[in-house]
Motif scaffolding. Structure first.
Motif, short mmCIF file in Angstrom:
data_model
loop_
_atom_site.label_atom_id
_atom_site.label_comp_id
_atom_site.label_asym_id
_atom_site.label_seq_id
_atom_site.Cartn_x
_atom_site.Cartn_y
_atom_site.Cartn_z
N GLY A 92 0.80 -1.22 0.00
CA GLY A 92 0.00 0.00 0.00
C GLY A 92 0.83 1.26 0.00
N VAL A 93 1.88 1.26 0.80
CA VAL A 93 2.73 2.45 0.89
C VAL A 93 3.47 2.70 -0.43
CG1 VAL A 93 4.74 3.46 2.07
CG2 VAL A 93 2.95 2.29 3.39
N VAL A 94 4.00 1.64 -1.03
CA VAL A 94 4.71 1.80 -2.31
C VAL A 94 3.74 2.23 -3.40
CG1 VAL A 94 6.01 0.59 -4.11
CG2 VAL A 94 6.57 0.20 -1.70
N VAL A 95 2.57 1.62 -3.45
CA VAL A 95 1.57 2.01 -4.45
C VAL A 95 1.22 3.49 -4.29
CG1 VAL A 95 -0.85 1.69 -5.14
CG2 VAL A 95 0.63 -0.30 -4.84
N TRP A 96 1.02 3.93 -3.06
CA TRP A 96 0.68 5.33 -2.81
C TRP A 96 1.81 6.26 -3.23
CZ3 TRP A 96 2.75 7.65 2.03
CH2 TRP A 96 2.45 9.01 2.13
N VAL A 97 3.02 6.02 -2.75
CA VAL A 97 4.16 6.93 -3.01
C VAL A 97 4.47 7.00 -4.51
CG1 VAL A 97 6.65 7.25 -2.64
CG2 VAL A 97 5.16 6.70 -0.71
N VAL A 98 4.54 5.86 -5.17
CA VAL A 98 4.88 5.86 -6.59
C VAL A 98 3.76 6.50 -7.42
CG1 VAL A 98 5.37 4.38 -8.60
CG2 VAL A 98 6.45 3.90 -6.38
N THR A 99 2.50 6.27 -7.02
CA THR A 99 1.38 6.89 -7.73
C THR A 99 1.43 8.41 -7.61
OG1 THR A 99 0.00 4.93 -7.42
CG2 THR A 99 -1.14 6.98 -7.94
N VAL A 100 1.71 8.91 -6.43
CA VAL A 100 1.77 10.36 -6.23
C VAL A 100 2.97 10.95 -6.99
CG1 VAL A 100 2.17 12.21 -4.55
CG2 VAL A 100 0.56 10.38 -4.02
N ILE A 101 4.14 10.41 -6.77
CA ILE A 101 5.34 10.98 -7.42
C ILE A 101 5.27 10.84 -8.93
CG2 ILE A 101 7.85 10.72 -7.68
CD1 ILE A 101 7.91 9.98 -4.67
N GLY A 102 4.93 9.64 -9.39
CA GLY A 102 4.81 9.43 -10.84
C GLY A 102 3.74 10.28 -11.46
N GLY A 103 2.59 10.37 -10.79
CA GLY A 103 1.50 11.20 -11.30
C GLY A 103 1.89 12.66 -11.40
N MET A 104 2.60 13.16 -10.40
CA MET A 104 3.03 14.57 -10.43
C MET A 104 4.08 14.80 -11.51
SD MET A 104 1.22 16.26 -8.41
CE MET A 104 0.04 15.84 -7.14
N LEU A 105 5.00 13.86 -11.66
CA LEU A 105 6.01 14.01 -12.72
C LEU A 105 5.35 14.01 -14.10
CD1 LEU A 105 8.87 11.72 -11.35
CD2 LEU A 105 8.88 14.23 -11.55
N LEU A 106 4.41 13.10 -14.31
CA LEU A 106 3.71 13.05 -15.60
C LEU A 106 2.86 14.31 -15.83
CD1 LEU A 106 2.73 9.28 -15.71
CD2 LEU A 106 4.35 10.47 -17.22
N ARG A 107 2.26 14.82 -14.78
CA ARG A 107 1.51 16.09 -14.92
C ARG A 107 2.46 17.21 -15.31
NH1 ARG A 107 -3.60 17.11 -12.98
NH2 ARG A 107 -3.01 19.23 -12.43
N ALA A 108 3.62 17.25 -14.69
CA ALA A 108 4.59 18.32 -14.99
C ALA A 108 5.07 18.25 -16.43
CB ALA A 108 5.77 18.24 -14.02
N VAL A 109 5.45 17.06 -16.89
CA VAL A 109 5.98 16.97 -18.26
C VAL A 109 4.89 17.13 -19.32
CG1 VAL A 109 7.97 15.56 -17.58
CG2 VAL A 109 5.90 14.44 -18.40
N SER A 110 3.63 16.96 -18.92
CA SER A 110 2.54 17.14 -19.89
C SER A 110 1.92 18.53 -19.80
CB SER A 110 1.46 16.07 -19.68
OG SER A 110 0.82 16.23 -18.43
N GLY A 111 2.54 19.41 -19.01
CA GLY A 111 2.08 20.79 -18.93
C GLY A 111 0.90 21.02 -18.01
N GLN A 112 0.60 20.06 -17.17
CA GLN A 112 -0.48 20.25 -16.20
C GLN A 112 0.10 20.82 -14.91
OE1 GLN A 112 -3.42 17.07 -15.84
NE2 GLN A 112 -2.45 16.04 -17.58
N GLY A 113 -0.77 21.37 -14.10
CA GLY A 113 -0.32 22.04 -12.89
C GLY A 113 0.17 21.10 -11.79
N THR A 114 1.18 21.58 -11.08
CA THR A 114 1.70 20.87 -9.91
C THR A 114 1.95 21.87 -8.78
OG1 THR A 114 3.94 21.02 -10.77
CG2 THR A 114 2.75 18.96 -11.21
N ALA A 115 1.00 22.77 -8.60
CA ALA A 115 1.13 23.76 -7.53
C ALA A 115 1.22 23.04 -6.18
CB ALA A 115 -0.06 24.70 -7.54
#
Length: 134
Positions: free
Chosen positions: A66-89
């Motif tokens: 659960g912890v790995v799924v959560w951490v990787v989902t958050v970090i990966g999701g934010m990185l993908l949002r950043a490279v696709s031009g979506q907000g990461t405020a």
């Protein structure tokens, strides 16, 4: 993958989509029109997270699954949002991190609690149901 693994993965997917839909709705956005845009970075990261955690081995486990799924989902999701031009405020990062913690780890905690209750009840009821030997 076992049936439990498939169900756990689908629950994670539903919760990530619910997170995205709730976020869009809270900002008076058109939920359906932008749902994919908001969801896909976290869904892609969720697939990576399941792979990194090998979550199919212990899909309802809290640590490490659960912890790995959560951490990787958050970090990966934010990185993908950043490279696709979506907000990461920063406020979004904080809210997403805490919300996904509650969702992705929270359901696993609930599942553990239910299993513990069932095993306790099962152990007690079995001892009461067994007739003493003469």
């Amino acid at each position: 993958m076992t049936r439990a693994s498939v169900l756990a993965f689908l629950l994670d997917v539903v919760l990530v989509v619910a997170f995205a839909a709730t976020g869009r709705a809270s900002h008076d956005s058109d939920v359906l029109a932008g749902l994919w845009t908001t969801s896909w970075p976290f869904l892609a990261a969720l697939v990576v997270a399941w792979t990194v955690a090998r979550a199919w081995r212990s899909p309802t486990g809290i640590v490490p699954t659960g912890v790995v799924v959560w951490v990787v989902t958050v970090i990966g999701g934010m990185l993908l949002r950043a490279v696709s031009g979506q907000g990461t405020a920063l406020p979004f990062v904080i809210v997403a991190t805490l919300t996904l913690l509650v969702l992705l780890v929270g359901w696993r905690l609930i599942a553990r609690g239910i299993r513990a209750l069932r095993s306790r009840r099962g152990g007690h009821s079995r001892s009461r149901d067994v007739a003493p030997r003469a």
